[in-house]
Motif scaffolding. Structure first.
Motif, PDB file in Angstrom:
ATOM      1  N   ASP A   8      67.019 -36.655 -36.402  1.00  0.00           N
ATOM      2  CA  ASP A   8      68.459 -37.107 -34.715  1.00  0.00           C
ATOM      3  C   ASP A   8      69.498 -38.039 -35.206  1.00  0.00           C
ATOM      4  O   ASP A   8      70.103 -38.244 -35.446  1.00  0.00           O
ATOM      5  CB  ASP A   8      68.383 -35.783 -34.334  1.00  0.00           C
ATOM      6  CG  ASP A   8      67.792 -34.359 -34.682  1.00  0.00           C
ATOM      7  OD1 ASP A   8      67.613 -33.866 -35.762  1.00  0.00           O
ATOM      8  OD2 ASP A   8      67.749 -33.872 -33.448  1.00  0.00           O
ATOM      9  N   GLN A  12      73.268 -39.431 -36.568  1.00  0.00           N
ATOM     10  CA  GLN A  12      74.330 -39.254 -35.795  1.00  0.00           C
ATOM     11  C   GLN A  12      75.084 -40.721 -35.825  1.00  0.00           C
ATOM     12  O   GLN A  12      76.062 -41.124 -35.979  1.00  0.00           O
ATOM     13  CB  GLN A  12      73.485 -38.962 -34.187  1.00  0.00           C
ATOM     14  CG  GLN A  12      73.803 -38.904 -32.814  1.00  0.00           C
ATOM     15  CD  GLN A  12      74.761 -37.340 -32.749  1.00  0.00           C
ATOM     16  OE1 GLN A  12      74.869 -36.766 -33.460  1.00  0.00           O
ATOM     17  NE2 GLN A  12      76.534 -37.674 -31.871  1.00  0.00           N
ATOM     18  N   ASN A  16      78.594 -40.986 -37.004  1.00  0.00           N
ATOM     19  CA  ASN A  16      79.089 -41.859 -36.283  1.00  0.00           C
ATOM     20  C   ASN A  16      79.649 -43.702 -36.443  1.00  0.00           C
ATOM     21  O   ASN A  16      80.330 -44.128 -35.651  1.00  0.00           O
ATOM     22  CB  ASN A  16      78.755 -42.001 -34.557  1.00  0.00           C
ATOM     23  CG  ASN A  16      79.301 -40.322 -34.178  1.00  0.00           C
ATOM     24  OD1 ASN A  16      79.579 -39.562 -34.287  1.00  0.00           O
ATOM     25  ND2 ASN A  16      78.049 -39.779 -33.096  1.00  0.00           N
ATOM     26  N   ASP A  51      71.388 -43.325 -29.912  1.00  0.00           N
ATOM     27  CA  ASP A  51      72.468 -42.385 -30.761  1.00  0.00           C
ATOM     28  C   ASP A  51      73.475 -41.873 -29.799  1.00  0.00           C
ATOM     29  O   ASP A  51      74.561 -41.690 -30.455  1.00  0.00           O
ATOM     30  CB  ASP A  51      71.989 -41.842 -31.289  1.00  0.00           C
ATOM     31  CG  ASP A  51      71.403 -40.747 -31.112  1.00  0.00           C
ATOM     32  OD1 ASP A  51      71.619 -40.569 -29.551  1.00  0.00           O
ATOM     33  OD2 ASP A  51      71.186 -39.275 -31.665  1.00  0.00           O
ATOM     34  N   ASN A  52      72.953 -41.930 -28.345  1.00  0.00           N
ATOM     35  CA  ASN A  52      74.139 -42.195 -27.528  1.00  0.00           C
ATOM     36  C   ASN A  52      74.377 -42.770 -26.866  1.00  0.00           C
ATOM     37  O   ASN A  52      73.531 -43.464 -25.576  1.00  0.00           O
ATOM     38  CB  ASN A  52      72.962 -40.165 -27.038  1.00  0.00           C
ATOM     39  CG  ASN A  52      73.997 -39.733 -26.222  1.00  0.00           C
ATOM     40  OD1 ASN A  52      74.300 -40.025 -24.976  1.00  0.00           O
ATOM     41  ND2 ASN A  52      74.026 -38.518 -26.526  1.00  0.00           N
TER      42      ASN A  52
END
Length: 144
Positions: A8, A12, A16, A51-52
């Motif tokens: 995941d 990601q 992005n 990733d966020n």
């Protein structure tokens, strides 16, 4: 579960073209490994990435309270971070939480997985230190 979290994360960051770090005075957030020890039987350093943006910001507490969020592109992540983490014999920390828990991974495995994902999606990156993705892959194979 761990493999899914890594997958995941990779999907990601490739989608992005960004990875998040937190740093303070040019020092990136580092934790201690729960899984890996060095030759002196001490925990290996884990360099943390997210990733966020929100996950990264949520970690700016306790010992990381003075840290600020920075965004880096995928090429910088590979060339300036993952390669150096490998050279320092550190481990990659993926999406750690504010309790300093997350997935620990080998930097060469992360590079290899990114290469495979980019090839699958027929994407190329503009590298500074490598000619292209194939060159990165050749160099990586020498280390594996």
């Amino acid at each position: 579960m761990e493999a899914k979290m890594i997958e995941d994360f990779l999907n990601q960051i490739v989608q992005n073209n960004k990875v998040f770090i937190i740093e303070h005075k040019n020092e990136i957030a580092i934790s201690q490994s729960l899984l890996f020890k060095n030759n002196a039987n001490e925990p290996v350093n884990v360099v943390c990435f997210w990733d966020n943006e929100d996950l990264a910001k949520a970690c700016c507490v306790d010992i990381w309270r003075d840290y600020t969020l920075q965004e880096i592109c995928l090429t910088t992540f590979i060339e300036d971070y993952l390669v150096n983490i490998y050279n320092e014999s550190f481990i990659v920390g993926i999406n750690f939480n504010d309790q300093m828990e997350g997935v620990e991974a080998d930097p060469l495995d992360i590079i290899s997985n990114i290469i495979q994902l980019l090839k699958k999606q027929k994407m190329e990156l503009d590298f500074e230190y490598f000619k292209n993705l194939a060159d990165l892959e050749r160099q990586l194979q020498k280390l594996l």
